[in-house]
Design a protein around this motif. Sequence first.
Motif, PDB file in Angstrom:
ATOM      1  N   HIS A  37      32.344 116.667  14.740  1.00  0.00           N
ATOM      2  CA  HIS A  37      32.912 116.867  16.090  1.00  0.00           C
ATOM      3  C   HIS A  37      34.154 116.015  16.295  1.00  0.00           C
ATOM      4  O   HIS A  37      34.117 114.798  16.161  1.00  0.00           O
ATOM      5  CB  HIS A  37      31.878 116.529  17.173  1.00  0.00           C
ATOM      6  CG  HIS A  37      32.358 116.869  18.552  1.00  0.00           C
ATOM      7  ND1 HIS A  37      32.476 118.170  18.998  1.00  0.00           N
ATOM      8  CD2 HIS A  37      32.789 116.100  19.582  1.00  0.00           C
ATOM      9  CE1 HIS A  37      32.938 118.179  20.236  1.00  0.00           C
ATOM     10  NE2 HIS A  37      33.145 116.931  20.618  1.00  0.00           N
ATOM     11  N   HIS A  39      38.363 116.238  18.424  1.00  0.00           N
ATOM     12  CA  HIS A  39      39.416 116.974  19.137  1.00  0.00           C
ATOM     13  C   HIS A  39      40.724 116.383  18.620  1.00  0.00           C
ATOM     14  O   HIS A  39      41.125 115.303  19.061  1.00  0.00           O
ATOM     15  CB  HIS A  39      39.312 116.776  20.652  1.00  0.00           C
ATOM     16  CG  HIS A  39      37.962 117.079  21.234  1.00  0.00           C
ATOM     17  ND1 HIS A  39      37.554 118.353  21.525  1.00  0.00           N
ATOM     18  CD2 HIS A  39      36.926 116.264  21.559  1.00  0.00           C
ATOM     19  CE1 HIS A  39      36.320 118.316  22.033  1.00  0.00           C
ATOM     20  NE2 HIS A  39      35.917 117.056  22.050  1.00  0.00           N
ATOM     21  N   HIS A 195      29.095 121.098  24.140  1.00  0.00           N
ATOM     22  CA  HIS A 195      28.776 119.736  24.577  1.00  0.00           C
ATOM     23  C   HIS A 195      27.532 119.796  25.466  1.00  0.00           C
ATOM     24  O   HIS A 195      27.450 120.654  26.342  1.00  0.00           O
ATOM     25  CB  HIS A 195      29.910 119.156  25.418  1.00  0.00           C
ATOM     26  CG  HIS A 195      31.202 118.959  24.688  1.00  0.00           C
ATOM     27  ND1 HIS A 195      32.223 119.862  24.713  1.00  0.00           N
ATOM     28  CD2 HIS A 195      31.641 117.925  23.934  1.00  0.00           C
ATOM     29  CE1 HIS A 195      33.248 119.400  24.006  1.00  0.00           C
ATOM     30  NE2 HIS A 195      32.921 118.216  23.511  1.00  0.00           N
ATOM     31  N   HIS A 232      26.556 115.518  21.328  1.00  0.00           N
ATOM     32  CA  HIS A 232      26.144 114.318  22.086  1.00  0.00           C
ATOM     33  C   HIS A 232      24.636 114.286  22.369  1.00  0.00           C
ATOM     34  O   HIS A 232      23.941 113.464  21.806  1.00  0.00           O
ATOM     35  CB  HIS A 232      26.940 114.152  23.392  1.00  0.00           C
ATOM     36  CG  HIS A 232      28.411 114.008  23.184  1.00  0.00           C
ATOM     37  ND1 HIS A 232      28.947 113.087  22.315  1.00  0.00           N
ATOM     38  CD2 HIS A 232      29.473 114.689  23.714  1.00  0.00           C
ATOM     39  CE1 HIS A 232      30.267 113.187  22.330  1.00  0.00           C
ATOM     40  NE2 HIS A 232      30.612 114.164  23.171  1.00  0.00           N
ATOM     41  N   ASP A 283      34.313 112.378  17.334  1.00  0.00           N
ATOM     42  CA  ASP A 283      34.889 112.765  18.612  1.00  0.00           C
ATOM     43  C   ASP A 283      36.401 112.500  18.568  1.00  0.00           C
ATOM     44  O   ASP A 283      36.949 112.135  17.528  1.00  0.00           O
ATOM     45  CB  ASP A 283      34.201 112.038  19.779  1.00  0.00           C
ATOM     46  CG  ASP A 283      34.190 112.905  21.042  1.00  0.00           C
ATOM     47  OD1 ASP A 283      34.912 113.920  21.097  1.00  0.00           O
ATOM     48  OD2 ASP A 283      33.457 112.564  21.990  1.00  0.00           O
ATOM     49  N   THR A 454      33.706 115.099  26.742  1.00  0.00           N
ATOM     50  CA  THR A 454      34.927 114.933  25.986  1.00  0.00           C
ATOM     51  C   THR A 454      35.063 116.015  24.960  1.00  0.00           C
ATOM     52  O   THR A 454      35.967 116.034  24.197  1.00  0.00           O
ATOM     53  CB  THR A 454      34.937 113.569  25.282  1.00  0.00           C
ATOM     54  OG1 THR A 454      33.709 113.450  24.553  1.00  0.00           O
ATOM     55  CG2 THR A 454      35.010 112.487  26.297  1.00  0.00           C
TER      56      THR A 454
HETATM   57 ZN   LIG Z   1      33.964 116.593  22.461  1.00  0.00          ZN
END
Ligand SMILES: [Zn+2]
Length: 454
Positions: A37, A39, A195, A232, A283, A454
């Motif tokens: 995961h 971004h 998420h 998460h 993340d 997020t």
């Molecule tokens: Zn995320």
Amino acid sequence: MTLAGGRIAAIDRVDRTEPADVTLAGKALLPGTVNAHCHTFQSLLRGLGDDLDFAGWRDRVLYPFSERLDRGAIALGASFAFAEMLRHGATTCVDFFYLQDEGNENAEAVIEAARAVGIRLVLARGMYDWEGAPKRYREPVADAARRTRELIAAHRDDETAVVQPAPHSPHGASAAMIRAGWELAEAEDTRFHIHVAEGRYEGERTLQEHGATPIRYLDRLGVLGPRMLGVHCVWLDDEEIELMGARHAALAYCPSSNMFLGDGITRVPELRKAGVRIGLGTDGGCTNNRLSVFEEMRMTSLLQRVRVLDGAALDAATAFELGTRSGAEILGLDAGVIAPGRLADLVAVDLDDASLHPRTDLLKSVVYAMSDRAVTDVWVHGRRVVESGRLVTVDERRLLARVRELTQGWCAPPAVAGPKCEPQGRPGAAAPRPEASETKGLRLPRRDDEPWST
Ligand SMILES: [Zn+2]
């Protein structure tokens, strides 16, 4: 070891070497790590929102600064993040991508960046319709579904990039959007990402709006199953943990990000016991702020020890497994393990590095002690992309120069603690004013709105 067609063809002893052979004297070969995961564009925002609470980080940094990124900047952010990951031994990255601008061109730019830098990519194509989010994130359900389907089809035969649907979250995506993501995954035979329960508020909010807590809500929608990667999953009750396991759902666990944002601690041993399959994620680069799965292995183990007050809560072998084989499995990839027939995604580490001394147990040393400096060579799909500690696919110095040029003068808005808002570099360059210019056309959520993941 012989590599052919992007895979490990054979592992055997050889009596003599051929000119094209690579010898790795004094090195150990590990499976490449899998970042489940991330971004990538957020790497460009690194350092801007540190030491803020979640709402401050989102409203003053993520939303306004992501509005600054045109397609070229999105590709640059992706290249920057991919380069860092490869240097740290990650051979696969999930980019949960949601800067769509109502099209697939931005996502294609990320896929092209991955190809150029040389990392294996799972493009988790965001599907987002919460009206509080910036306009460029949002799409009507039918458009998001059609574009995601088209992107999946365009890369069906891609050897190093795969596209999977990613309805944002129970609060960032409507029930119809979540269902559309799941239906696509079913129809196209892919996994899907969402998420789930990152912040404590989310359970109460989902309960209020939908009459059920997040995992129960997803189960009620009929999407909780083996195709689902919940990201998460910090705030689950005992029954939700059991339900995730019973439905064979998977978790992308991001311990550093959860710590950085003060989210809480996901109950990993309980989830494993319930049968939930788990991979590790970094993340985004501005909520961690490192991009190393080896680091996440260490954090996974240490954080669980602190939570249950037991030094044996999660051992090195388990942490390594989550960051390699298990991470690949939840994504549907044939990677994460060195064996004939598997994808040739490999990392060589220097056994002479001080962080791997004394030479006791290599696996434990890799998880608990190894410096990223020890990573010397990386192969993705049989292609050597890092050689003797240097990226061979892109000029890293030029890449960093472009990042500096783009982000010159960026700083958190004045009301917020963060880097001092002094223009740097070019004399006379004015510091941008994100409040005035960058939020144009962007409806920021009310301050009392709940944050989203997020
Ligand atoms: Zn995320």
